[in-house]
Design a protein around this motif. Structure first.
Motif, PDB file in Angstrom:
ATOM      1  N   LYS A  86       0.812  -1.296  -0.216  1.00 19.03           N
ATOM      2  CA  LYS A  86      -0.015  -0.178   0.119  1.00 19.03           C
ATOM      3  C   LYS A  86       0.803   1.179  -0.175  1.00 19.03           C
ATOM      4  O   LYS A  86       0.369   2.492  -0.667  1.00 19.03           O
ATOM      5  CB  LYS A  86      -0.933   0.110   1.155  1.00 19.03           C
ATOM      6  CG  LYS A  86      -2.225  -1.070   1.265  1.00 19.03           C
ATOM      7  CD  LYS A  86      -2.907  -1.005   2.314  1.00 19.03           C
ATOM      8  CE  LYS A  86      -3.953  -2.071   2.251  1.00 19.03           C
ATOM      9  NZ  LYS A  86      -4.989  -2.155   3.357  1.00 19.03           N
ATOM     10  N   ASP A  87       1.941   1.202   0.510  1.00 18.38           N
ATOM     11  CA  ASP A  87       3.050   2.506   0.446  1.00 18.38           C
ATOM     12  C   ASP A  87       4.370   2.046  -0.002  1.00 18.38           C
ATOM     13  O   ASP A  87       5.287   1.570   0.655  1.00 18.38           O
ATOM     14  CB  ASP A  87       3.178   2.831   1.977  1.00 18.38           C
ATOM     15  CG  ASP A  87       3.752   4.130   2.107  1.00 18.38           C
ATOM     16  OD1 ASP A  87       4.294   4.512   0.797  1.00 18.38           O
ATOM     17  OD2 ASP A  87       4.026   4.617   3.070  1.00 18.38           O
ATOM     18  N   PRO A  88       4.503   1.954  -1.281  1.00 19.06           N
ATOM     19  CA  PRO A  88       5.758   1.571  -2.134  1.00 19.06           C
ATOM     20  C   PRO A  88       6.845   2.204  -1.676  1.00 19.06           C
ATOM     21  O   PRO A  88       8.147   1.735  -1.664  1.00 19.06           O
ATOM     22  CB  PRO A  88       5.403   1.629  -3.543  1.00 19.06           C
ATOM     23  CG  PRO A  88       3.864   1.419  -3.683  1.00 19.06           C
ATOM     24  CD  PRO A  88       3.166   2.150  -2.286  1.00 19.06           C
ATOM     25  N   CYS A  89       6.758   3.660  -1.402  1.00 24.98           N
ATOM     26  CA  CYS A  89       7.742   4.353  -0.998  1.00 24.98           C
ATOM     27  C   CYS A  89       8.539   4.037   0.099  1.00 24.98           C
ATOM     28  O   CYS A  89       9.585   4.550   0.515  1.00 24.98           O
ATOM     29  CB  CYS A  89       7.447   5.792  -0.977  1.00 24.98           C
ATOM     30  SG  CYS A  89       7.146   6.515  -2.564  1.00 24.98           S
ATOM     31  N   THR A 148       3.101   4.706 -10.798  1.00 27.54           N
ATOM     32  CA  THR A 148       1.889   5.596 -11.117  1.00 27.54           C
ATOM     33  C   THR A 148       1.169   5.206 -12.494  1.00 27.54           C
ATOM     34  O   THR A 148       2.014   5.189 -13.638  1.00 27.54           O
ATOM     35  CB  THR A 148       2.230   7.117 -11.074  1.00 27.54           C
ATOM     36  OG1 THR A 148       2.869   7.301  -9.856  1.00 27.54           O
ATOM     37  CG2 THR A 148       1.095   7.910 -11.389  1.00 27.54           C
ATOM     38  N   ILE A 149      -0.102   5.049 -12.650  1.00 26.66           N
ATOM     39  CA  ILE A 149      -0.832   4.965 -13.923  1.00 26.66           C
ATOM     40  C   ILE A 149      -1.592   6.130 -14.261  1.00 26.66           C
ATOM     41  O   ILE A 149      -2.420   6.624 -13.339  1.00 26.66           O
ATOM     42  CB  ILE A 149      -1.781   3.853 -13.739  1.00 26.66           C
ATOM     43  CG1 ILE A 149      -0.884   2.582 -13.695  1.00 26.66           C
ATOM     44  CG2 ILE A 149      -2.506   3.542 -15.034  1.00 26.66           C
ATOM     45  CD1 ILE A 149      -1.699   1.309 -13.288  1.00 26.66           C
ATOM     46  N   GLY A 192       7.315  16.166 -12.639  1.00 26.93           N
ATOM     47  CA  GLY A 192       6.900  17.295 -13.466  1.00 26.93           C
ATOM     48  C   GLY A 192       5.672  16.538 -14.534  1.00 26.93           C
ATOM     49  O   GLY A 192       5.040  17.176 -14.914  1.00 26.93           O
ATOM     50  N   LEU A 193       6.220  15.313 -14.972  1.00 25.72           N
ATOM     51  CA  LEU A 193       5.320  14.505 -15.759  1.00 25.72           C
ATOM     52  C   LEU A 193       3.902  14.245 -15.197  1.00 25.72           C
ATOM     53  O   LEU A 193       2.927  14.056 -16.083  1.00 25.72           O
ATOM     54  CB  LEU A 193       6.011  13.472 -16.360  1.00 25.72           C
ATOM     55  CG  LEU A 193       7.303  13.842 -17.165  1.00 25.72           C
ATOM     56  CD1 LEU A 193       7.976  12.385 -17.664  1.00 25.72           C
ATOM     57  CD2 LEU A 193       7.081  14.714 -18.094  1.00 25.72           C
ATOM     58  N   ILE A 194       3.910  13.988 -14.050  1.00 31.13           N
ATOM     59  CA  ILE A 194       2.408  13.721 -13.328  1.00 31.13           C
ATOM     60  C   ILE A 194       1.502  14.904 -13.023  1.00 31.13           C
ATOM     61  O   ILE A 194       0.267  14.667 -13.189  1.00 31.13           O
ATOM     62  CB  ILE A 194       2.812  12.872 -12.104  1.00 31.13           C
ATOM     63  CG1 ILE A 194       3.723  11.579 -12.104  1.00 31.13           C
ATOM     64  CG2 ILE A 194       1.655  12.588 -11.243  1.00 31.13           C
ATOM     65  CD1 ILE A 194       3.963  11.116 -10.891  1.00 31.13           C
ATOM     66  N   ARG A 195       2.186  16.131 -12.777  1.00 27.71           N
ATOM     67  CA  ARG A 195       1.352  17.324 -12.616  1.00 27.71           C
ATOM     68  C   ARG A 195       0.413  17.431 -13.593  1.00 27.71           C
ATOM     69  O   ARG A 195       0.693  17.376 -14.684  1.00 27.71           O
ATOM     70  CB  ARG A 195       2.399  18.383 -12.229  1.00 27.71           C
ATOM     71  CG  ARG A 195       3.076  18.204 -11.157  1.00 27.71           C
ATOM     72  CD  ARG A 195       4.018  19.797 -10.795  1.00 27.71           C
ATOM     73  NE  ARG A 195       4.987  19.437  -9.605  1.00 27.71           N
ATOM     74  CZ  ARG A 195       6.209  19.350  -9.860  1.00 27.71           C
ATOM     75  NH1 ARG A 195       6.732  19.348 -11.064  1.00 27.71           N
ATOM     76  NH2 ARG A 195       6.983  18.919  -8.878  1.00 27.71           N
ATOM     77  N   GLY A 254      -1.438   5.612  -7.792  1.00 22.68           N
ATOM     78  CA  GLY A 254       0.173   6.031  -7.280  1.00 22.68           C
ATOM     79  C   GLY A 254      -0.084   7.662  -7.255  1.00 22.68           C
ATOM     80  O   GLY A 254      -1.068   8.239  -6.853  1.00 22.68           O
ATOM     81  N   GLY A 255       0.946   8.120  -7.689  1.00 24.36           N
ATOM     82  CA  GLY A 255       1.176   9.538  -7.689  1.00 24.36           C
ATOM     83  C   GLY A 255       1.913  10.131  -6.603  1.00 24.36           C
ATOM     84  O   GLY A 255       2.141  11.284  -6.800  1.00 24.36           O
ATOM     85  N   GLY A 256       2.197   9.429  -5.631  1.00 23.74           N
ATOM     86  CA  GLY A 256       2.784   9.943  -4.363  1.00 23.74           C
ATOM     87  C   GLY A 256       4.277   9.782  -4.642  1.00 23.74           C
ATOM     88  O   GLY A 256       4.906   9.049  -5.332  1.00 23.74           O
TER      89      GLY A 256
END
Length: 455
Positions: A274-277, A319-320, A296-299, A306-308
């Motif tokens: 649940k928390d890959p980081c 992230t998908i 910057g590519l996610i913003r 994902g995204g975190g």
């Protein structure tokens, strides 16, 4: 730099002694290299952990194990590869014999990247040494721990008149590329690859360019979606997405997209939690610059999973992204991070047309259970290499060449292809002095009809 000129002069003088051309000499060096790797596996893993936070399993599977297999395969076949080979001779050259003599180029420059810093340095070196060359190795400054370990390894194994390591960054790269080498093997980005080729052209130096690009992964309606999701997630988020042949984006048939998205989310949780980081087995971005670039590519993108991120460890969650078009920033460059955009198509030919309209990728993956569609994609799309119903694993074999085409590179290596890359094939015809057929000599009166009959 004067020191580089002196280093190259020492290597050229040593190469001219002929010692490196002995097959037995080459075998001994590869055996010593294999033993060093075996004895220092823990140190290699520690260096990769420090640079990229790779787990021991991932470090062995994607770096150490591949190099060990390359050496094993090369040792098994090197004597037959290096042997002169008899080939047929045209009847017009009777009586004579023809041979191909494999010979090393001389002094090779190997410039390697930071994402698989051990494997992508040592595997080409295996090819260079197996072919009988001397070599200068330039590992990346970004993967400082592994580069230092490589310098230690080479220093303990070989005199610098045979193999040298140059540490440093752009200044050292520039200085080396200003020198004349007999062969240059470069692995890295497309832009730097163009620069390497430009510098090599000044000396007419042959090059191999192992580059990258946006490698597509096509999933059609007939695919085993749960298996596809598992293998895509594994291949994409390996090494935190910092893999030149990672699936750069998904092209999924519209009617199975939602199912694929759900299955990929499920696989991400299953593999990374649940928390890959905070997962000790999940790698990190190489440095803050690349960490910020990928974020910057996610913003402003539509994140479905994902995204975190965690800045103190330079980790970004798998992230998908959905609702992506070719105009989005994430589709304008190779991502080289744990971000996977998803595009949709209705008809396979439509997807193929969009892929073909862009630079040819290093890899392409196609998940399908339809053999006719499989055959159509293999026939109509050009790319370096790839898999049907899997990702990434096509490079982990010594039985096939690995390399790109067009913007994704030129030349190939692994196994015999590595030996051939660093080898000049010298063609020799040995003519008999017993008979000298006069038809080839002037004057040529009335000889044309006879020539046409025998040629």
């Amino acid at each position: 730099m004067a020191e580089y000129k002196a280093m190259l002069q020492r290597q050229r003088e040593y190469f001219r002694t002929g010692e490196t051309k002995s097959v037995e000499f080459r075998v001994r060096q590869l055996e010593r290299m294999a033993k060093w790797i075996q004895d220092n596996e823990e140190d290699i893993m520690d260096a990769l952990k420090g640079d990229l936070h790779k787990s021991p399993f991932e470090a062995y599977a994607t770096e150490i194990g591949i190099v060990k297999e390359e050496i094993r395969y090369t040792l098994k076949h090197i004597r037959s590869w290096a042997r002169p080979k008899r080939v047929p001779t045209p009847v017009t050259q009777f009586p004579s014999k023809s041979f191909i003599y494999p010979e090393p180029y001389g002094v090779a420059l190997i410039m390697s990247p930071w994402n698989y810093p051990f494997q992508l340095t040592i595997a080409p070196l295996v090819g260079a040494l197996s072919a009988g060359n001397c070599a200068v190795v330039k590992p990346s400054a970004y993967s400082a721990r592994t580069s230092a370990l490589i310098a230690r390894m080479i220093g303990e194994l070989f005199p610098d008149k045979y193999v040298s390591v140059i540490l440093g960054g752009r200044k050292e790269n520039e200085a080396l590329l200003n020198e004349k080498f007999d062969y240059i093997f470069f692995t890295g980005s497309v832009n730097v690859g163009r620069y390497v080729m430009e510098k090599a052209s000044a000396h007419l130096t042959p090059v191999s360019l192992e580059l990258g690009g946006k490698s597509p992964c096509i999933v059609d309606e007939t695919a085993d979606i749960s298996l596809a999701a598992k293998r895509i997630v594994w291949g994409k988020f390996l090494n935190c997405g910092q893999t030149c042949v990672a699936p750069d984006y998904i092209f999924v048939q519209k009617n199975v997209k939602e199912k694929l998205l759900r299955q990929m989310e499920k696989q991400i949780r299953k593999m990374y939690g649940k928390d890959p980081c905070r997962n000790e087995e999940y790698p990190k971005m190489i440095n803050e610059k690349h960490f910020e670039r990928v974020l910057g590519l996610i913003r402003d993108a539509h994140v479905v999973c994902g995204g975190g991120s965690r800045k103190e460890t330079l980790q970004i969650e798998p992230t998908i992204l959905d609702q992506v078009t070719w105009e989005h920033p994430v589709m304008r460059e190779e991502i080289f991070g744990p971000v996977l955009p998803v595009l949709t198509f209705y008809d396979l030919k439509e997807a193929a047309a969009q892929i073909s309209a862009r630079p040819r990728p290093l890899a392409l993956y196609f998940f399908t259970r339809d053999r006719q569609r499989e055959a159509w994609v293999l026939k109509h799309l050009s790319y370096g290499g790839g898999c049907i119903n899997d990702t990434v694993v096509h490079l982990a074999t010594s039985h096939m060449p690995f390399g790109g085409v067009g913007d994704s590179g030129m030349g190939g290596y692994h196994g015999k292809a590595s030996f051939d890359t660093f080898t000049h094939q010298k063609s020799i015809m040995k003519k008999s002095g017993l008979i000298d057929i006069p038809v080839r000599y002037a004057p040529f009166k009335k000889k044309l009809d006879l020539l046409k009959k025998i040629q």
